[in-house]
Scaffold this motif. Structure first.
Motif, PDB file in Angstrom:
ATOM      1  N   GLY A  54       0.816  -1.201   0.000  1.00  0.00           N
ATOM      2  CA  GLY A  54       0.000   0.000   0.000  1.00  0.00           C
ATOM      3  C   GLY A  54       0.849   1.250   0.000  1.00  0.00           C
ATOM      4  O   GLY A  54       2.081   1.196   0.025  1.00  0.00           O
ATOM      5  N   ASP A  55       0.208   2.398  -0.032  1.00  0.00           N
ATOM      6  CA  ASP A  55       0.922   3.664  -0.038  1.00  0.00           C
ATOM      7  C   ASP A  55       1.798   3.794   1.209  1.00  0.00           C
ATOM      8  O   ASP A  55       1.305   3.748   2.328  1.00  0.00           O
ATOM      9  N   GLY A  56       3.103   3.920   0.978  1.00  0.00           N
ATOM     10  CA  GLY A  56       4.022   4.146   2.087  1.00  0.00           C
ATOM     11  C   GLY A  56       4.513   2.904   2.794  1.00  0.00           C
ATOM     12  O   GLY A  56       5.173   3.012   3.835  1.00  0.00           O
ATOM     13  N   TYR A  57       4.237   1.719   2.244  1.00  0.00           N
ATOM     14  CA  TYR A  57       4.668   0.477   2.893  1.00  0.00           C
ATOM     15  C   TYR A  57       5.422  -0.392   1.882  1.00  0.00           C
ATOM     16  O   TYR A  57       4.872  -0.756   0.832  1.00  0.00           O
ATOM     17  N   TYR A  58       6.669  -0.746   2.222  1.00  0.00           N
ATOM     18  CA  TYR A  58       7.492  -1.555   1.319  1.00  0.00           C
ATOM     19  C   TYR A  58       8.209  -2.653   2.107  1.00  0.00           C
ATOM     20  O   TYR A  58       8.508  -2.504   3.303  1.00  0.00           O
ATOM     21  N   LEU A  59       8.481  -3.738   1.409  1.00  0.00           N
ATOM     22  CA  LEU A  59       9.312  -4.816   1.954  1.00  0.00           C
ATOM     23  C   LEU A  59      10.337  -5.180   0.883  1.00  0.00           C
ATOM     24  O   LEU A  59       9.975  -5.552  -0.236  1.00  0.00           O
ATOM     25  N   VAL A  60      11.612  -5.048   1.237  1.00  0.00           N
ATOM     26  CA  VAL A  60      12.705  -5.367   0.322  1.00  0.00           C
ATOM     27  C   VAL A  60      13.393  -6.635   0.829  1.00  0.00           C
ATOM     28  O   VAL A  60      13.764  -6.713   2.010  1.00  0.00           O
ATOM     29  N   TYR A  61      13.565  -7.628  -0.058  1.00  0.00           N
ATOM     30  CA  TYR A  61      14.171  -8.902   0.343  1.00  0.00           C
ATOM     31  C   TYR A  61      15.371  -9.182  -0.553  1.00  0.00           C
ATOM     32  O   TYR A  61      15.253  -9.226  -1.782  1.00  0.00           O
ATOM     33  N   PHE A  62      16.537  -9.398   0.079  1.00  0.00           N
ATOM     34  CA  PHE A  62      17.771  -9.609  -0.679  1.00  0.00           C
ATOM     35  C   PHE A  62      18.068 -11.087  -0.940  1.00  0.00           C
ATOM     36  O   PHE A  62      19.006 -11.411  -1.668  1.00  0.00           O
ATOM     37  N   GLY A  63      17.308 -11.992  -0.326  1.00  0.00           N
ATOM     38  CA  GLY A  63      17.499 -13.413  -0.578  1.00  0.00           C
ATOM     39  C   GLY A  63      18.898 -13.894  -0.236  1.00  0.00           C
ATOM     40  O   GLY A  63      19.415 -13.637   0.845  1.00  0.00           O
ATOM     41  N   LYS A  64      19.542 -14.559  -1.184  1.00  0.00           N
ATOM     42  CA  LYS A  64      20.864 -15.140  -0.937  1.00  0.00           C
ATOM     43  C   LYS A  64      22.004 -14.143  -1.143  1.00  0.00           C
ATOM     44  O   LYS A  64      23.163 -14.471  -0.880  1.00  0.00           O
ATOM     45  N   HIS A  65      21.682 -12.956  -1.622  1.00  0.00           N
ATOM     46  CA  HIS A  65      22.715 -11.951  -1.857  1.00  0.00           C
ATOM     47  C   HIS A  65      23.216 -11.381  -0.519  1.00  0.00           C
ATOM     48  O   HIS A  65      22.428 -11.009   0.346  1.00  0.00           O
ATOM     49  N   MET A  66      24.521 -11.299  -0.390  1.00  0.00           N
ATOM     50  CA  MET A  66      25.138 -10.734   0.819  1.00  0.00           C
ATOM     51  C   MET A  66      25.732  -9.372   0.480  1.00  0.00           C
ATOM     52  O   MET A  66      26.508  -9.244  -0.472  1.00  0.00           O
TER      53      MET A  66
ATOM     54  N   TRP B  97      23.381  -0.987   1.317  1.00  0.00           N
ATOM     55  CA  TRP B  97      22.339  -0.882   0.297  1.00  0.00           C
ATOM     56  C   TRP B  97      22.000   0.591   0.107  1.00  0.00           C
ATOM     57  O   TRP B  97      21.631   1.288   1.063  1.00  0.00           O
ATOM     58  N   LEU B  98      22.185   1.073  -1.089  1.00  0.00           N
ATOM     59  CA  LEU B  98      21.850   2.455  -1.400  1.00  0.00           C
ATOM     60  C   LEU B  98      20.331   2.595  -1.410  1.00  0.00           C
ATOM     61  O   LEU B  98      19.650   1.946  -2.193  1.00  0.00           O
ATOM     62  N   PHE B  99      19.798   3.407  -0.526  1.00  0.00           N
ATOM     63  CA  PHE B  99      18.350   3.542  -0.398  1.00  0.00           C
ATOM     64  C   PHE B  99      17.749   3.950  -1.743  1.00  0.00           C
ATOM     65  O   PHE B  99      18.122   4.962  -2.325  1.00  0.00           O
ATOM     66  N   ASN B 100      16.831   3.148  -2.235  1.00  0.00           N
ATOM     67  CA  ASN B 100      16.125   3.488  -3.475  1.00  0.00           C
ATOM     68  C   ASN B 100      14.861   2.648  -3.585  1.00  0.00           C
ATOM     69  O   ASN B 100      14.840   1.472  -3.200  1.00  0.00           O
ATOM     70  N   LEU B 101      13.825   3.253  -4.115  1.00  0.00           N
ATOM     71  CA  LEU B 101      12.544   2.592  -4.301  1.00  0.00           C
ATOM     72  C   LEU B 101      12.033   2.866  -5.712  1.00  0.00           C
ATOM     73  O   LEU B 101      12.342   3.914  -6.288  1.00  0.00           O
ATOM     74  N   PRO B 102      11.264   1.937  -6.279  1.00  0.00           N
ATOM     75  CA  PRO B 102      10.726   2.185  -7.619  1.00  0.00           C
ATOM     76  C   PRO B 102       9.671   3.289  -7.586  1.00  0.00           C
ATOM     77  O   PRO B 102       8.929   3.426  -6.608  1.00  0.00           O
ATOM     78  N   ALA B 103       9.621   4.047  -8.649  1.00  0.00           N
ATOM     79  CA  ALA B 103       8.586   5.089  -8.739  1.00  0.00           C
ATOM     80  C   ALA B 103       7.203   4.448  -8.832  1.00  0.00           C
ATOM     81  O   ALA B 103       6.233   4.943  -8.247  1.00  0.00           O
ATOM     82  N   LYS B 104       7.142   3.343  -9.540  1.00  0.00           N
ATOM     83  CA  LYS B 104       5.868   2.639  -9.675  1.00  0.00           C
ATOM     84  C   LYS B 104       5.563   1.879  -8.388  1.00  0.00           C
ATOM     85  O   LYS B 104       6.449   1.254  -7.796  1.00  0.00           O
ATOM     86  N   ASN B 105       4.323   1.927  -7.954  1.00  0.00           N
ATOM     87  CA  ASN B 105       3.921   1.241  -6.735  1.00  0.00           C
ATOM     88  C   ASN B 105       2.679   0.391  -7.012  1.00  0.00           C
ATOM     89  O   ASN B 105       1.651   0.518  -6.340  1.00  0.00           O
ATOM     90  N   ASP B 106       2.807  -0.424  -8.043  1.00  0.00           N
ATOM     91  CA  ASP B 106       1.738  -1.314  -8.486  1.00  0.00           C
ATOM     92  C   ASP B 106       0.442  -0.531  -8.660  1.00  0.00           C
ATOM     93  O   ASP B 106       0.413   0.451  -9.382  1.00  0.00           O
ATOM     94  N   VAL B 107      -0.650  -0.909  -7.974  1.00  0.00           N
ATOM     95  CA  VAL B 107      -1.935  -0.238  -8.166  1.00  0.00           C
ATOM     96  C   VAL B 107      -2.081   1.010  -7.296  1.00  0.00           C
ATOM     97  O   VAL B 107      -3.083   1.724  -7.391  1.00  0.00           O
ATOM     98  N   TYR B 108      -1.079   1.250  -6.454  1.00  0.00           N
ATOM     99  CA  TYR B 108      -1.151   2.392  -5.543  1.00  0.00           C
ATOM    100  C   TYR B 108      -0.542   3.633  -6.202  1.00  0.00           C
ATOM    101  O   TYR B 108       0.014   3.571  -7.297  1.00  0.00           O
ATOM    102  N   LYS B 109      -0.628   4.753  -5.500  1.00  0.00           N
ATOM    103  CA  LYS B 109      -0.159   5.995  -6.107  1.00  0.00           C
ATOM    104  C   LYS B 109       1.354   5.975  -6.298  1.00  0.00           C
ATOM    105  O   LYS B 109       2.100   5.382  -5.521  1.00  0.00           O
ATOM    106  N   LYS B 110       1.791   6.638  -7.333  1.00  0.00           N
ATOM    107  CA  LYS B 110       3.202   6.686  -7.684  1.00  0.00           C
ATOM    108  C   LYS B 110       3.987   7.421  -6.606  1.00  0.00           C
ATOM    109  O   LYS B 110       3.527   8.417  -6.040  1.00  0.00           O
ATOM    110  N   LEU B 111       5.184   6.912  -6.312  1.00  0.00           N
ATOM    111  CA  LEU B 111       6.044   7.544  -5.315  1.00  0.00           C
ATOM    112  C   LEU B 111       6.603   8.853  -5.865  1.00  0.00           C
ATOM    113  O   LEU B 111       6.987   8.948  -7.032  1.00  0.00           O
ATOM    114  N   THR B 112       6.668   9.860  -4.995  1.00  0.00           N
ATOM    115  CA  THR B 112       7.158  11.179  -5.407  1.00  0.00           C
ATOM    116  C   THR B 112       8.288  11.636  -4.501  1.00  0.00           C
ATOM    117  O   THR B 112       8.603  10.988  -3.489  1.00  0.00           O
ATOM    118  N   ALA B 113       8.892  12.741  -4.850  1.00  0.00           N
ATOM    119  CA  ALA B 113       9.983  13.314  -4.052  1.00  0.00           C
ATOM    120  C   ALA B 113       9.428  13.889  -2.742  1.00  0.00           C
ATOM    121  O   ALA B 113       8.259  14.255  -2.641  1.00  0.00           O
TER     122      ALA B 113
END
Length: 533
Positions: free
Chosen positions: A444-456, A460-476
């Motif tokens: 939903g708007d303002g909620y993210y979960l990032v999973y790195f799996g087997k990568h060590m 991590w440089l903070f970054n999120l996709p602009a697209k947020n599936d069916v929710y509103k697009k992320l802005t500055a």
């Protein structure tokens, strides 16, 4: 409990209906009728009832429970006064009328689980339901002690769904002879080796078998666990013959089972496990059986069918509410899992991707880390993954996947931990930018979960996709807090810094100061990222 017992005894004394009974919403109303039965009441007596309130009416089938006892069970989904009237081929069971009151559900009763928003599930009261299940195929066919241990194990497990077979299982690792069978014995014959061969009377059910199954389904309900009942399977191989019954018997069995169990709110129907290995049935047979279930279940319980590895049924069939598959490929990455959502437009459950254990067979030797990893991948992609465990040190060991008992592995704890994370979000997870980003999911708007799996990683440089599936697009200018999740050690730590998005750059938004999150150079790490309102 005492009130219900009084009503049942009162009903038996009268030989008639229950009067002025109160049943909670999504609970179970049971009408008990005593009547001298013909020689085979299972096939010669028809009994139905019509339940009505306002403009809502349900037609429900009754069943013979042995000892001149007939029952009709009904799950009311609306509060208020209900009336009923029976119809039967037996005069003494016909035109029996009565009323009962459906009261508001009590705490812990959320109702039947249904499909919600195309890809997910929720209880009838609107509460989100996330299927975190496990497998114990033949647990109800084991000794009473093992069954009680299984329930004790499940109580502390965090699982809320259990895949289990109705028929007993004859398999390399499951050879126990059950105490109860679904049919009575017609006769015993000698086979070529001189051993007794059972000939079943497929016209006569064994009520004790089904009563025991019902008790265990109720036991699971008390633990908040959905009983995903596997109705047919190929693990018989001629020992009992339940995998090769003619369709006339298959349909009679389904009708009887549904009449008995459809009023149980925590029941799911799985038409088959590894349907393509049941050589006595064709796709047309399975379609017929699925249609039979849909036609006879008044409440529309969840229903699917499960195939062997990478064998996909036509899940577009309207009889199937969700997709139940055996395939490791879709959970090798969140993107692959998400792809199935776009193919079927139904909830996806990978009900077998393999099992944690130490068996020689490749499907039963996942490490606990791998099992946990696959579940995380599936969940991040907006799907669900069923757990299983197959540890065997001594030949006499009870393997949970087959017989229940106790867990010997450790992935179940990590999966329970994941469930708490998922349930803390306001909406179910789905990939934020499907096919372009396989580590970032949104709730939903303002909620993210990032999973790195087997990568060590160290940072991590903070970054999120602009697209947020069916929710509103992320802005500055959006500020976030970050929590570091160790999915294996099951810890959550709050990062000391806050982050704020800069302007969009190539479909992504970085922190305006290009801040990084320090990571412990371990696999299976995740980040919970939450907007600061």
């Amino acid at each position: 409990m005492y009130y219900r017992l009084f009503l049942i005894l009162f009903s038996l004394f009268l030989g008639g209906p229950l009067y002025a009974q109160e049943v909670e919403q999504w609970g179970r109303f049971e009408l008990i009728l005593r009547e001298k039965s013909p020689k085979n009441a299972f096939t010669r007596v028809t009994l139905t009832a019509e339940f009505s309130t306002g403009d809502t009416t349900y037609a429900v089938s009754g069943f013979y429970d042995g000892n001149d006892t007939f029952k009709i069970r009904f799950m009311p989904q609306k509060t208020g006064k209900w009336t009923y009237r029976t119809t039967s081929s037996i005069a003494g069971l016909n035109n029996r009328k009565g009323t009962f009151t459906c009261v508001k559900a009590t705490k812990g009763n959320f109702g039947i689980v249904r499909v919600s928003d195309t890809y997910n599930f929720s209880y009838a009261n609107g509460k989100a339901y996330y299927p975190f299940g496990t497998t114990a195929y033949a647990w109800t066919h084991m000794g009473k002690g093992t069954q009680e241990i299984t329930l004790s194990t499940l109580k502390k497990s965090g699982f809320n769904k259990l895949r289990m077979c109705v028929f007993p299982k004859n398999y390399e690792l499951v050879k126990e002879e059950p105490e109860l069978f679904p049919f009575t014995v017609r006769e015993l014959k000698k086979d070529a080796a001189g051993k007794d061969q059972v000939v079943w009377d497929f016209d006569t059910f064994n009520p004790a078998f089904f009563q025991h199954l019902e008790k265990r389904v109720d036991d699971l309900d008390k633990l908040g666990i959905e009983a995903d009942l596997i109705l047919f399977h190929p693990y018989d191989k001629g020992r009992w013959g339940f995998d090769a019954m003619p369709n006339e018997v298959n349909i009679r069995y389904l009708n009887y089972l549904i009449a008995r169990l459809a009023s149980y709110k925590n029941v799911w129907w799985s038409v088959a496990n590894e349907w393509d290995y049941v050589k006595s049935k064709t796709v047309e047979d399975w379609d017929l059986l699925a249609k039979t279930i849909a036609r006879n279940d008044p409440y529309g319980h969840l229903c699917s069918i499960h195939g062997a590895t990478a064998t996909y049924y036509d899940y577009r069939n309207p009889a199937f509410t969700h997709v139940s598959i055996q395939d490791e490929t879709p959970v090798q990455s969140p993107n692959a899992a998400a792809m199935l959502r776009h193919i079927y437009h139904k909830p996806i459950i990978s009900d077998e991707v393999g099992y944690e254990g130490n068996l020689k067979s490749r499907w039963g030797r996942y490490s606990p880390e791998e099992m946990t990893y696959l579940v995380w991948n599936g969940v991040l992609g907006g799907t669900y993954v069923t757990h299983g465990e197959c540890y065997m040190v001594n030949p006499s060991d009870t393997i949970f996947w087959a017989k229940g008992g106790e867990f010997k592995g450790t992935s179940w704890k990590r999966i329970a931990f994941l469930r708490t994370i998922l349930e803390a979000f306001p909406t179910p997870l789905r990939l934020s930018d499907v096919s372009r980003d396989n580590v970032t999911a949104t709730a939903g708007d303002g909620y993210y979960l990032v999973y790195f799996g087997k990568h060590m990683m160290e940072n991590w440089l903070f970054n999120l996709p602009a697209k947020n599936d069916v929710y509103k697009k992320l802005t500055a200018g959006v500020r976030f807090k970050v929590e570091l999740i160790d999915t294996w050690d099951m810890t959550i730590q709050t990062h000391p810094q806050l982050f704020e998005t800069a302007s969009e750059n190539d479909y992504r938004l970085f922190d305006k100061e290009l801040k990084k999150v320090k990571l412990p150079l371990k696999p299976y790490m995740a980040l919970r990222i939450t907007e600061i309102k």
